[in-house]
Design a protein around this motif. Structure first.
Motif, short mmCIF file in Angstrom:
data_model
loop_
_atom_site.label_atom_id
_atom_site.label_comp_id
_atom_site.label_asym_id
_atom_site.label_seq_id
_atom_site.Cartn_x
_atom_site.Cartn_y
_atom_site.Cartn_z
N ARG A 111 0.84 -1.20 0.00
CA ARG A 111 0.00 0.00 0.00
C ARG A 111 0.87 1.25 0.00
N ASN A 112 0.38 2.28 -0.67
CA ASN A 112 1.04 3.59 -0.71
C ASN A 112 2.48 3.55 -1.24
N THR A 113 2.70 2.68 -2.20
CA THR A 113 4.00 2.69 -2.88
C THR A 113 3.93 3.41 -4.22
N GLY A 114 2.73 3.88 -4.59
CA GLY A 114 2.58 4.64 -5.83
C GLY A 114 2.10 3.81 -7.01
N LYS A 115 1.46 2.67 -6.74
CA LYS A 115 0.97 1.81 -7.84
C LYS A 115 -0.04 2.55 -8.71
N SER A 116 -1.01 3.19 -8.07
CA SER A 116 -2.05 3.90 -8.82
C SER A 116 -1.45 5.07 -9.60
N LEU A 171 -7.69 5.92 -8.66
CA LEU A 171 -7.80 6.90 -7.59
C LEU A 171 -6.52 6.93 -6.78
N VAL A 172 -5.96 8.14 -6.61
CA VAL A 172 -4.71 8.31 -5.86
C VAL A 172 -5.02 9.00 -4.54
N SER A 173 -4.48 8.46 -3.44
CA SER A 173 -4.71 9.04 -2.11
C SER A 173 -3.57 8.65 -1.19
N ASP A 174 -3.33 9.48 -0.18
CA ASP A 174 -2.32 9.14 0.84
C ASP A 174 -2.85 8.12 1.84
N THR A 175 -4.15 7.86 1.77
CA THR A 175 -4.76 6.91 2.71
C THR A 175 -4.45 5.49 2.28
N PRO A 176 -3.83 4.68 3.15
CA PRO A 176 -3.52 3.29 2.78
C PRO A 176 -4.79 2.51 2.45
N GLY A 177 -4.71 1.67 1.45
CA GLY A 177 -5.84 0.82 1.10
C GLY A 177 -6.88 1.48 0.24
N THR A 178 -6.52 2.60 -0.45
CA THR A 178 -7.50 3.27 -1.30
C THR A 178 -7.97 2.37 -2.43
N THR A 179 -7.03 1.66 -3.05
CA THR A 179 -7.40 0.74 -4.13
C THR A 179 -7.91 -0.56 -3.52
N THR A 180 -9.13 -0.94 -3.90
CA THR A 180 -9.72 -2.18 -3.38
C THR A 180 -9.82 -3.20 -4.50
N ASP A 181 -10.78 -3.03 -5.40
CA ASP A 181 -10.86 -3.92 -6.57
C ASP A 181 -9.80 -3.51 -7.59
N THR A 237 -3.25 -3.08 -15.13
CA THR A 237 -4.12 -3.33 -13.97
C THR A 237 -3.43 -2.85 -12.71
N ASP A 238 -4.15 -2.03 -11.95
CA ASP A 238 -3.69 -1.55 -10.63
C ASP A 238 -4.34 -2.42 -9.57
N THR A 239 -3.57 -2.91 -8.62
CA THR A 239 -4.08 -3.83 -7.60
C THR A 239 -3.99 -3.24 -6.20
N ALA A 240 -4.73 -3.85 -5.29
CA ALA A 240 -4.64 -3.47 -3.88
C ALA A 240 -3.29 -3.91 -3.31
N GLY A 241 -2.81 -3.21 -2.29
CA GLY A 241 -1.54 -3.57 -1.67
C GLY A 241 -1.58 -4.96 -1.06
N PHE A 242 -0.53 -5.73 -1.31
CA PHE A 242 -0.54 -7.11 -0.78
C PHE A 242 -0.14 -7.18 0.69
N ASP A 243 0.02 -5.99 1.34
CA ASP A 243 0.28 -5.96 2.78
C ASP A 243 -0.93 -5.47 3.56
N ASP A 244 -2.11 -5.48 2.90
CA ASP A 244 -3.33 -4.95 3.54
C ASP A 244 -3.59 -5.68 4.85
N ASP A 245 -3.83 -4.91 5.91
CA ASP A 245 -4.02 -5.51 7.23
C ASP A 245 -5.39 -5.19 7.84
#
Length: 397
Positions: free
Chosen positions: A18-23, A36-46, A63-71
């Motif tokens: 999350r928040n590494t700049g994927k989006s 959608l770009v945001s400083d909030t972790p987990g903004t990208t879901t689907d 394809t932009d994906t959700a962070g694989f460290d989502d907690d």
């Protein structure tokens, strides 16, 4: 080119925490704010998709994906699950590294273990964790044995190097797969038997018919088309027998009865078994039909999600043929779209559709999952040919 189906595009997926700049990276590469770009972790879901063209490659899908460290507890697990599903369709992965910790190493190994080329990336606008940029590059090089690309996902600086890296990392067989394979050559005459039932809405052909027709024209073949009721008249109107007949699998027997013995025959679904998947795995899987009985359980997998038609091939006709052969006690489960079970062990056989809506990587991932669990898998056209007793008469690409 904008109308190229997603299934015919090179799938490039961006992975990372999350928040590494994927989006931001997807937005920079595509030149549009599609994610959608945001400083909030987990903004990208689907997963978020964007189609574009890359010079020298052609149509691609980012394809932009959700962070694989989502907690985020249960929701986080679901997001990571969707990211894992995106992996199954990925031809090339862009992986943004931030820390080179155990999580990033695990996902890198997961991608490589699935045979996916990985392009390591550092985003200068994201946190690189403890240590300098130079140390991070050194750690990535040690893991990936590949120099990471450094980009600024917000400004787009360095994204041209990603495009060049994608061009270098193309899968070996990318662009070489054809629908008709070695069954036709320039100057051949091909008869297409295309019944227009309820699954082909008025004014349209179904996608496999369209794609096959276009390829035959590109190969400079002479193409004659007819419906099942006009086979004899179409053959009689030709100066010589066609070099190949391609039919809808549902009318295999009618075509076999009407065609000259010397004419080679195949079906759209059989062609797509090779184009989208592994023809050898599917023909081998069809042998499992010999061992089914009234207590067997079968999974029918459709790529499309649609309201079932009254004579739907996957939901009505194939189940009917199977039960006529093996008895009404046969258990048949049907899934559509991306709903494919992780646990395949309850099944004696998987019968997959032609998968015109899936890219080849996704179909191969399903074949690999079935093989890993020891479950035979075949496809509609090959299964129908076996059930009709004519598989040995069908030309395989």
């Amino acid at each position: 080119m904008n109308n190229t189906p997603s299934s015919e595009r090179l799938h490039i997926t961006v992975f990372g925490k999350r928040n590494t700049g994927k989006s931001s990276l997807v937005n920079s590469i595509t030149g549009q704010k599609v994610a959608l770009v945001s400083d909030t972790p987990g903004t990208t879901t689907d997963p978020v998709h964007k189609a574009m063209e890359i010079p020298g490659i052609g149509p691609c899908l980012f394809t932009d994906t959700a962070g694989f460290d989502d907690d985020a507890a249960e929701l986080g697990d679901k997001r990571i699950g969707l990211t894992a599903k995106a992996l199954e369709k990925t031809d090339i992965a862009l992986m943004i590294f931030r820390d080179c910790d155990a999580v990033e190493k695990e996902w890198y190994e997961k991608l490589k273990g699935n045979g996916i080329p990985v392009i390591p990336v550092i985003n200068k606008t994201g946190s690189t964790g403890p240590g300098s940029l130079g140390l991070l590059k050194k750690d990535i090089l040690a893991i990936c044995k590949d120099e990471p690309l450094t980009v600024n996902a917000l400004t787009g600086e360095g994204t041209d190097s990603i495009i060049r890296a994608v061009q270098r990392r193309l899968p070996e067989d990318y662009g070489h797969q054809t629908i008709t394979g070695n069954l036709v050559k320039k100057g051949d005459t091909v008869l297409l038997v295309m019944p227009q039932d309820i699954q082909a809405p008025k004014g349209r052909l179904i996608l496999p018919q369209v794609q096959t027709l276009r390829e035959l024209l590109d190969k400079e073949c002479t193409v004659v088309s007819c419906t099942a009721g006009r086979i004899k008249e179409s053959l009689a109107g030709l100066a010589a027998h066609p070099d190949l007949i391609i039919t809808d699998s549902q009318v295999f027997q009618e075509v076999v009865a009407a065609k000259p013995a010397e004419c080679r025959l195949t079906s759209f679904s059989v062609l797509f078994a090779a184009y989208k998947g592994d023809i050898n795995a599917f023909t081998e899987g069809a042998r499992a039909l010999e061992h089914l009985n009234g207590n067997s359980r079968i999974l029918i997998a459709e790529a499309c999600t649609h309201a079932p038609a009254s004579e739907d091939i996957g939901r009505v006709k194939i189940p009917r043929m199977l039960r006529q052969r093996f008895g009404d006690g046969l258990r048949i489960d049907i899934v559509g779209g991306t709903d494919f079970p992780d646990d395949l062990s309850p099944y004696s056989l998987i019968i997959h559709c032609g998968a015109c809506m899936f890219n080849r990587r996704y179909v191969l991932s399903r074949i690999a999952a079935a093989r890993k669990q020891g479950i035979p898998i075949t496809n509609y056209g090959i299964a129908i040919a076996w059930l009709k007793g004519i598989l040995d008469k069908v030309a395989l690409p």
